[in-house]
Design a protein around this motif. Structure first.
Motif, mmCIF file in Angstrom:
data_model
loop_
_atom_site.group_PDB
_atom_site.id
_atom_site.type_symbol
_atom_site.label_atom_id
_atom_site.label_comp_id
_atom_site.label_asym_id
_atom_site.label_seq_id
_atom_site.Cartn_x
_atom_site.Cartn_y
_atom_site.Cartn_z
ATOM 1 N N ASP A 23 0.824 -1.205 0.000
ATOM 2 C CA ASP A 23 0.000 0.000 0.000
ATOM 3 C C ASP A 23 0.861 1.259 0.000
ATOM 4 O O ASP A 23 0.534 2.236 -0.658
ATOM 5 C CB ASP A 23 -0.948 0.027 1.200
ATOM 6 N N THR A 26 2.168 1.694 -3.479
ATOM 7 C CA THR A 26 1.073 2.127 -4.349
ATOM 8 C C THR A 26 0.744 3.595 -4.093
ATOM 9 O O THR A 26 0.524 4.358 -5.032
ATOM 10 C CB THR A 26 -0.165 1.236 -4.136
ATOM 11 N N LYS A 62 -2.278 0.624 -8.437
ATOM 12 C CA LYS A 62 -2.438 -0.763 -8.002
ATOM 13 C C LYS A 62 -2.415 -1.702 -9.201
ATOM 14 O O LYS A 62 -1.762 -2.752 -9.171
ATOM 15 C CB LYS A 62 -3.752 -0.904 -7.230
#
Length: 68
Positions: A23, A26, A62
């Motif tokens: 995350d 991303t 993503k």
């Protein structure tokens, strides 16, 4: 030879930690996309438009990471 619980625990990757790292990467990619917008465009966007742009950039990042 039997692996102790400690050794087993240490060798199993922490999936939550790995997910958090994904995350973070991303987010960094999405931030680059967002930063590429001209400041004149960013200044004209409403909060909702800014949120929608961020979500679109995040989803794109993503998708791009899955291709790597």
């Amino acid at each position: 030879m039997r692996i102790s619980e400690y050794e087993n625990f240490v060798t199993i990757p922490d999936r939550e930690h790995i997910a958090n790292q994904d995350d973070e990467l991303t987010n960094e990619m999405a931030q680059r996309f967002y930063d590429a917008l001209p400041s004149s465009v960013i200044q004209k966007m409403t909060t909702q438009e800014s949120d929608e742009a961020w979500n679109a950039f995040f989803e794109t990042a993503k998708s791009e990471r899955r291709l790597l």
